[in-house]
Design a protein around this motif. Structure first.
Motif, mmCIF file in Angstrom:
data_model
loop_
_atom_site.group_PDB
_atom_site.id
_atom_site.type_symbol
_atom_site.label_atom_id
_atom_site.label_comp_id
_atom_site.label_asym_id
_atom_site.label_seq_id
_atom_site.Cartn_x
_atom_site.Cartn_y
_atom_site.Cartn_z
ATOM 1 N N SER A 140 7.681 -0.069 2.865
ATOM 2 C CA SER A 140 6.159 -1.224 2.761
ATOM 3 C C SER A 140 5.696 -1.179 1.850
ATOM 4 C CB SER A 140 5.180 -0.190 4.281
ATOM 5 O OG SER A 140 4.794 0.706 3.683
ATOM 6 N N ASN A 183 1.953 4.844 8.567
ATOM 7 C CA ASN A 183 3.618 4.802 8.241
ATOM 8 C C ASN A 183 4.003 6.535 8.765
ATOM 9 O OD1 ASN A 183 4.387 2.830 7.830
ATOM 10 N ND2 ASN A 183 3.885 2.877 5.411
ATOM 11 N N THR A 204 5.973 -2.322 9.145
ATOM 12 C CA THR A 204 4.008 -2.178 8.748
ATOM 13 C C THR A 204 5.118 -2.686 7.540
ATOM 14 O OG1 THR A 204 5.017 0.045 7.574
ATOM 15 C CG2 THR A 204 3.310 0.115 9.662
#
Lengths: 335, 509
Positions: free
Chosen positions: A76, A124, A142
């Motif tokens: 991400s 995360n 994400t």
């Protein structure tokens, strides 16, 4: 039975040396190629430019080294950088009315960016550890979320920083201290701090242990979830720092900001000798990895032999060759 | 008693003066070995004696530095990486080589699937597998996934797979190391059956009574040298142990000193319940060695994983030295002076890709750091000390844990938990898969620790071990304490009766 331990010698030495010095040797070779193609390659201006451009990927890759070493992955980071950049710009523009266009606005905005990075990393981390979802899936999710957020905030277009703040903020990217640009200083500080954290602290040792074997780590009194979550927080902080020094470069953010940075960061880590499945991490290697990736692009700019459009091809080849060299059992006696 | 070095021609598969060096380190010195059709030939020796190397050379996984392999009377070079299977020589690894997520039938036919016009003929393969499984006495469906099988069943699948490849030579690396007594029986039945069919079987084991029982001939290696080959009937267990170790093993177990019945209670567990445990209570005194016996799966390990915070506790209370305690993590247990030494050395004990240094200090790492910064000098000093104290024999201090012998790994693991300066040490299977010499050392370490006032729990499936070193033995059955024996009552009959449920506990609180 003094001679009992005959089988217990190590065949690691020759392999280790290549792992250790491979990235540095590769960079030197690249520099020689660059110089032979165009002597301007080693000019002070170009070296400074090269280091500055390496700083973003390099800083993010330092964070990625922790995540990967402890057996995780963070896809991400590129989207996260874009989202943080977008929100920071909106925030700074909004603060103009309250705090003016001075340093304070920039400091508050940057501070919020760092906080956002930490929170994004925490999300995360908690989703992977407490939520027990594979890191690949969590960060793939994400990644999509962060990317769409920046598109939404920019209404599909571009978020631009207030012109006056740009003037205040600009030096962070363009100015130098002792002849070295600020981004390079930040890069250096992050690199040294990362190296110390990885190689000289219990935290680094725990990351290695977890990546090597989570069960062993758990049975060795290591709080696996906590350490893993921290690696994602560190990754988030690194992304935020990279974003803070990146934004003044263009003064804007859009849905194309930070595209494919996650792959470049992971590539830098892997080229540097860190093992993708975890258990062996090298911050020093990561720094060289980031420099190698930037240098390839830079050399292509200098020469007509290979089209600049083939930058990705060259980077891809380097990654594959690097890993191939690391895997090959050079000098290892064949059983 | 011992015959001369066997002539390398009187067997189906023979090794003739094999030598092997890894790099500059010699591990086998001109060893000869002959394996006849229709015999079980045991290969014994301490860890590091060269058994694995010899086995791997004879199955083609290693190539010899010098010497010859003779198969069926002809000098051959065995193909590497398991290619020798095609010639009928099959090695069954200790870590079984089955694809966990595939079915039994898929595994057995892996690499030589039967197909009709390019489409897999599953029916044909399944029906053949059913016959094979019946042959090895395994009552499972060919569609069962390997991951659903017990270790013993997996081993039987390996054997069925080997036989389906028309193996003439079967080489087994410590097949009984992870088997229960009952599973071992089943394995031996199959081994005997194969022997009767004329298969040549090479059998490596540390369990000498099993060697005595199953094998026709025994070859002993020590320090990479051939020590002797002899019909098993001519040797008793002491002879074998003596040949392996090269000295008398008069005192395998240290003398058990009288327990101090008034010593302080170090650990007290009351009413412990978990998913698989029911209402467990026991005390452990300071300086006591408490054995935990019982069948595999009776919940012995879970008791201590629950105490150390690795398995959730549903009910019960724990006190250590009189203080109420409840540990949610290994770290909390460690800080309270309780450490657990796992039986799974490779899976949960050591970082195989790391050296001794990293492994040694991992559990007690906060002690080696000031403000999170590691004190490398202190770590190095600890390693030097541990190597001396626990007699860890590694030629190179940078050796990776995976390259160490089982005995040295176990010593390193013991050293690792002792770095935390525990007051209570729980050792699960202290000597699994290690040689007699090292076993003896470990028993002496345990006795010495107890004499220093450390309380010790020894969980073990090896009856003689529990009997030999414990002050008191608790026997578990199906998640409960079936009985406690101490003093003269610590004998095999008593323990087996409790473990099998023949003696139900009458008055235990």
């Amino acid at each position: 039975m003094p001679e009992l331990a005959q089988t217990e010698t190590t065949a690691r030495k020759p392999k280790l040396d290549l792992k250790m010095y491979g990235p540095a040797i590769a960079l030197v070779i690249l520099c020689i190629i660059g110089f032979s193609l165009n002597s301007a390659f080693l000019s002070e201006g170009n070296i400074t430019n090269l280091l500055t451009r390496s700083a973003f990927i390099g800083i993010i890759a330092v964070g990625a080294t922790f995540v990967i070493t402890s057996g995780g992955i963070d896809l991400s980071v590129g989207s996260m950088a874009a989202a943080i950049a977008g929100i920071m710009i909106i925030l700074m523009n909004a603060l103009v009315d309250i705090l003016g266009t001075g340093v304070l606005t920039v400091v508050v905005g940057a501070g919020c960016a760092v906080l956002l990075g930490a929170l994004a990393g925490l999300a995360n981390g908690l989703l992977t550890t407490k939520g027990k979802i594979e890191a690949f899936i969590v960060t793939l999710g994400t990644m999509g979320i962060f990317r769409s957020l920046v598109t939404y905030f920019a209404d599909g277009g571009t978020l631009s920083l207030n012109f006056d703040i740009r003037g205040t903020y600009r030096p962070v990217y363009y100015d130098s201290l002792l002849g070295v640009p600020y981004p390079v200083w930040v890069f250096a500080v992050v690199a040294v701090a990362g190296w110390l954290l990885m190689n000289r602290t219990t935290f680094g040792r725990y990351c290695t242990a977890i990546g090597s074997n989570e069960h062993v780590a758990q049975y060795s009194a290591i709080n696996v979830n906590k350490i893993k979550t921290w690696t994602y927080v560190i990754q988030g902080l690194c992304v935020a720092l990279a974003t803070v020094i990146y934004v003044p470069r263009l003064g804007s953010a859009s849905s194309s900001t930070g595209v494919l940075w996650e792959l470049e960061a992971i590539a830098a880590v892997i080229i540097g000798g860190t093992v993708l499945k975890g258990g062996y991490g090298r911050i020093g290697g990561t720094i060289f990895g980031a420099l190698i990736l930037t240098t390839i692009g830079n050399i292509l700019n200098f020469t007509d032999v290979v089209s600049n459009y083939l930058n990705g091809t060259m980077q891809g080849l380097i990654i594959i060759i690097a890993v191939w060299l690391q895997r090959a059992d050079w000098g290892k006696p064949k059983d | 008693m011992v015959v001369k070095n066997p002539m390398a021609s009187d067997g189906l598969l023979c090794a003739d003066s094999l030598s092997k060096s890894f790099g500059t380190v010699p591990v086998l010195f001109s060893v000869s070995f002959s394996l006849k059709a229709g015999e079980v030939h045991a290969l014994i020796g301490e860890n590091g004696a060269g058994k694995s190397t010899l086995m791997k050379i004879m199955s083609g996984f290693h190539s010899p530095t010098s010497g010859r392999i003779i198969y069926d009377g002809e000098s051959v070079t065995l193909p590497p990486n398991g290619g020798a299977e095609a010639l009928g020589i099959v090695l069954i690894h200790q870590e079984l080589n089955l694809a966990e997520q595939m079915t039994v039938a898929e595994n057995i036919f892996l690499g030589r699937e039967i197909s009709k016009r390019g489409i897999l003929d599953r029916q044909e393969m399944n029906s053949r597998v059913v016959r094979m499984l019946a042959d090895v006495g395994l009552d499972i469906s060919p569609d069962t996934r390997i991951s659903e099988l017990s270790i013993a069943q997996k081993q039987m699948v390996e054997i069925a797979k080997a036989m389906s490849r028309n193996a003439r030579v079967l080489i087994m690396d410590e097949p009984t190391a992870v088997l229960t007594e009952a599973e071992t029986r089943i394995l031996f039945k199959q081994v005997n059956r194969l022997r009767d069919q004329g298969v040549a079987i090479m059998f490596v084991s540390h369990k000498l009574h099993e060697v005595k029982e199953i094998s026709d001939r025994v070859t002993v290696l020590r320090d990479g040298q051939w020590i002797g080959t002899s019909p098993t009937a001519d040797l008793d267990l002491d002879d074998m142990a003596r040949m392996m170790v090269g000295r008398e093993l008069s005192d395998l177990y240290p003398p058990v000193n009288e327990p101090d019945v008034d010593a302080q209670i170090a650990l007290s567990v009351t009413g412990l319940q978990t998913k698989n445990l029911r209402n467990l209570s026991f005390d452990l005194r300071k300086g006591e060695i408490l054995g935990f016996s019982g069948l595999v799966g009776s919940g012995r390990t879970e008791v201590f994983e629950a105490i150390c915070g690795l398995v959730p506790m549903h009910a019960g209370s724990i006190t250590t030295f009189g203080n109420e305690a409840r540990f949610n993590s290994v770290a909390q247990a460690r800080d309270a002076g309780i450490v657990y030494l796992t039986k799974d050395r490779k899976g949960k004990g050591l970082l195989l890709e790391e050296g001794m240094q990293t492994n040694l200090t991992l559990l007690a790492l906060p002690q080696f750091a000031r403000h999170l910064i590691l004190d490398r000098k202190k770590e190095e000093a600890a390693l030097t000390r541990a190597i001396r104290r626990f007699d860890i024999r590694a030629r190179d201090p940078n050796v990776l844990a995976k390259d160490m012998s089982g005995g040295n790994q176990q010593k390193l693991l013991l050293a690792k938990v002792m770095e935390a300066n525990p007051k209570i040490v729980i050792i699960d299977e202290p000597t699994r898969g290690i040689d007699v010499g090292t076993k003896q050392q470990i028993y002496h370490f345990i006795a010495a620790l107890a004499a220093e006032g450390v309380s010790i729990v020894v969980i073990s499936s090896e009856m003689p071990e529990v009997i030999g070193i414990s002050h008191r033995v608790i026997i578990m059955r199906e998640g409960r304490i079936a009985g406690t024996v101490s003093g003269r009552d610590i004998n095999e009959t008593q323990i087996v009766r409790y473990a099998a449920g023949l003696n139900e506990e009458k008055t235990h609180a």
